[in-house]
Design a protein around this motif. Sequence first.
Motif, PDB file in Angstrom:
ATOM      1  N   ILE A  35      74.717  -9.287  11.546  1.00 20.66           N
ATOM      2  CA  ILE A  35      74.312  -8.635  12.784  1.00 20.66           C
ATOM      3  C   ILE A  35      72.804  -8.453  12.720  1.00 20.66           C
ATOM      4  O   ILE A  35      72.295  -7.783  11.824  1.00 20.66           O
ATOM      5  N   SER A  36      72.097  -9.029  13.669  1.00 21.35           N
ATOM      6  CA  SER A  36      70.632  -9.037  13.606  1.00 21.35           C
ATOM      7  C   SER A  36      70.017  -7.652  13.738  1.00 21.35           C
ATOM      8  O   SER A  36      68.966  -7.388  13.176  1.00 21.35           O
ATOM      9  N   ASP A  37      70.651  -6.738  14.471  1.00 24.47           N
ATOM     10  CA  ASP A  37      70.060  -5.407  14.640  1.00 24.47           C
ATOM     11  C   ASP A  37      70.606  -4.392  13.643  1.00 24.47           C
ATOM     12  O   ASP A  37      70.420  -3.206  13.803  1.00 24.47           O
ATOM     13  N   GLY A  38      71.240  -4.857  12.600  1.00 20.59           N
ATOM     14  CA  GLY A  38      71.827  -3.950  11.619  1.00 20.59           C
ATOM     15  C   GLY A  38      70.980  -3.770  10.388  1.00 20.59           C
ATOM     16  O   GLY A  38      71.498  -3.718   9.285  1.00 20.59           O
ATOM     17  N   GLU A  39      69.665  -3.667  10.547  1.00 22.57           N
ATOM     18  CA  GLU A  39      68.786  -3.575   9.388  1.00 22.57           C
ATOM     19  C   GLU A  39      68.708  -2.170   8.790  1.00 22.57           C
ATOM     20  O   GLU A  39      68.458  -2.013   7.626  1.00 22.57           O
ATOM     21  N   ASN A  40      68.890  -1.141   9.610  1.00 25.32           N
ATOM     22  CA  ASN A  40      68.781   0.210   9.046  1.00 25.32           C
ATOM     23  C   ASN A  40      70.160   0.762   8.721  1.00 25.32           C
ATOM     24  O   ASN A  40      71.164   0.072   8.835  1.00 25.32           O
ATOM     25  N   GLY A  41      70.230   2.013   8.346  1.00 26.70           N
ATOM     26  CA  GLY A  41      71.490   2.581   7.892  1.00 26.70           C
ATOM     27  C   GLY A  41      72.455   2.995   8.975  1.00 26.70           C
ATOM     28  O   GLY A  41      73.556   3.424   8.673  1.00 26.70           O
ATOM     29  N   ASN A  42      72.062   2.900  10.251  1.00 25.88           N
ATOM     30  CA  ASN A  42      72.943   3.282  11.350  1.00 25.88           C
ATOM     31  C   ASN A  42      73.240   2.079  12.228  1.00 25.88           C
ATOM     32  O   ASN A  42      72.337   1.337  12.601  1.00 25.88           O
ATOM     33  N   LEU A  43      74.500   1.918  12.564  1.00 28.04           N
ATOM     34  CA  LEU A  43      74.909   0.825  13.440  1.00 28.04           C
ATOM     35  C   LEU A  43      75.844   1.387  14.493  1.00 28.04           C
ATOM     36  O   LEU A  43      76.860   2.000  14.168  1.00 28.04           O
ATOM     37  N   SER A  44      75.491   1.210  15.771  1.00 28.53           N
ATOM     38  CA  SER A  44      76.343   1.668  16.866  1.00 28.53           C
ATOM     39  C   SER A  44      77.304   0.557  17.247  1.00 28.53           C
ATOM     40  O   SER A  44      76.886  -0.580  17.454  1.00 28.53           O
ATOM     41  N   VAL A  45      78.582   0.884  17.319  1.00 31.80           N
ATOM     42  CA  VAL A  45      79.589  -0.081  17.740  1.00 31.80           C
ATOM     43  C   VAL A  45      80.230   0.419  19.023  1.00 31.80           C
ATOM     44  O   VAL A  45      80.427   1.618  19.198  1.00 31.80           O
ATOM     45  N   SER A  46      80.515  -0.489  19.928  1.00 30.11           N
ATOM     46  CA  SER A  46      81.068  -0.136  21.227  1.00 30.11           C
ATOM     47  C   SER A  46      82.466  -0.697  21.380  1.00 30.11           C
ATOM     48  O   SER A  46      82.815  -1.715  20.781  1.00 30.11           O
ATOM     49  N   TRP A  47      83.244  -0.046  22.224  1.00 31.08           N
ATOM     50  CA  TRP A  47      84.591  -0.499  22.530  1.00 31.08           C
ATOM     51  C   TRP A  47      84.527  -1.849  23.222  1.00 31.08           C
ATOM     52  O   TRP A  47      83.655  -2.103  24.042  1.00 31.08           O
ATOM     53  N   VAL A  48      85.436  -2.751  22.845  1.00 30.20           N
ATOM     54  CA  VAL A  48      85.563  -4.048  23.514  1.00 30.20           C
ATOM     55  C   VAL A  48      87.014  -4.233  23.927  1.00 30.20           C
ATOM     56  O   VAL A  48      87.931  -3.749  23.271  1.00 30.20           O
ATOM     57  N   LYS A  49      87.196  -4.915  25.030  1.00 31.82           N
ATOM     58  CA  LYS A  49      88.540  -5.144  25.564  1.00 31.82           C
ATOM     59  C   LYS A  49      89.328  -6.055  24.633  1.00 31.82           C
ATOM     60  O   LYS A  49      88.786  -6.990  24.071  1.00 31.82           O
ATOM     61  N   GLY A  50      90.598  -5.785  24.474  1.00 34.22           N
ATOM     62  CA  GLY A  50      91.437  -6.709  23.737  1.00 34.22           C
ATOM     63  C   GLY A  50      92.258  -6.123  22.619  1.00 34.22           C
ATOM     64  O   GLY A  50      93.152  -6.759  22.108  1.00 34.22           O
ATOM     65  N   GLY A  51      91.963  -4.921  22.196  1.00 35.24           N
ATOM     66  CA  GLY A  51      92.777  -4.309  21.155  1.00 35.24           C
ATOM     67  C   GLY A  51      92.625  -4.939  19.791  1.00 35.24           C
ATOM     68  O   GLY A  51      93.557  -4.952  19.004  1.00 35.24           O
ATOM     69  N   SER A  52      91.450  -5.454  19.483  1.00 39.34           N
ATOM     70  CA  SER A  52      91.252  -6.131  18.203  1.00 39.34           C
ATOM     71  C   SER A  52      90.783  -5.163  17.123  1.00 39.34           C
ATOM     72  O   SER A  52      90.396  -4.034  17.399  1.00 39.34           O
ATOM     73  N   THR A  53      90.827  -5.624  15.894  1.00 39.28           N
ATOM     74  CA  THR A  53      90.251  -4.880  14.783  1.00 39.28           C
ATOM     75  C   THR A  53      89.080  -5.686  14.249  1.00 39.28           C
ATOM     76  O   THR A  53      89.230  -6.861  13.928  1.00 39.28           O
ATOM     77  N   ASP A  54      87.915  -5.046  14.188  1.00 38.40           N
ATOM     78  CA  ASP A  54      86.726  -5.708  13.668  1.00 38.40           C
ATOM     79  C   ASP A  54      86.411  -5.151  12.294  1.00 38.40           C
ATOM     80  O   ASP A  54      86.474  -3.943  12.072  1.00 38.40           O
ATOM     81  N   GLY A  55      86.066  -6.049  11.389  1.00 38.33           N
ATOM     82  CA  GLY A  55      85.695  -5.641  10.042  1.00 38.33           C
ATOM     83  C   GLY A  55      84.191  -5.675   9.872  1.00 38.33           C
ATOM     84  O   GLY A  55      83.557  -6.703  10.096  1.00 38.33           O
TER      85      GLY A  55
END
Length: 90
Positions: A35-55
């Motif tokens: 993830i290109s914007d994941g350089e610092n210690g905080n990462l915001s994740v948003s809900w996405v349609k579909g009911g998936s599990t992201d690792g």
Amino acid sequence: MPVGGVLTKSAGTKVLSAVAVGAVRYKWTMNGVPISDGENGNLSVSWVKGGSTDGYTVTPVYTVFGSEVDGAAVSVSVYNAPPGTMIILR
């Protein structure tokens, strides 16, 4: 270190936070893809349609004798609950 969880459409976003003493930066991946914007210690994740599990995986990076060295990676899962789903934790 980050804690996974369940996201719903109404919940908006969740912040995954990582703190590693001495780390100069962090590398984040989602389902194995950097993830290109994941350089610092905080990462915001948003809900996405579909009911998936992201690792997600976060790896702290240290400077040792002028070279960058990866620390121990930590994995976390975020489940996107489809609208109308009720999850009861007991």
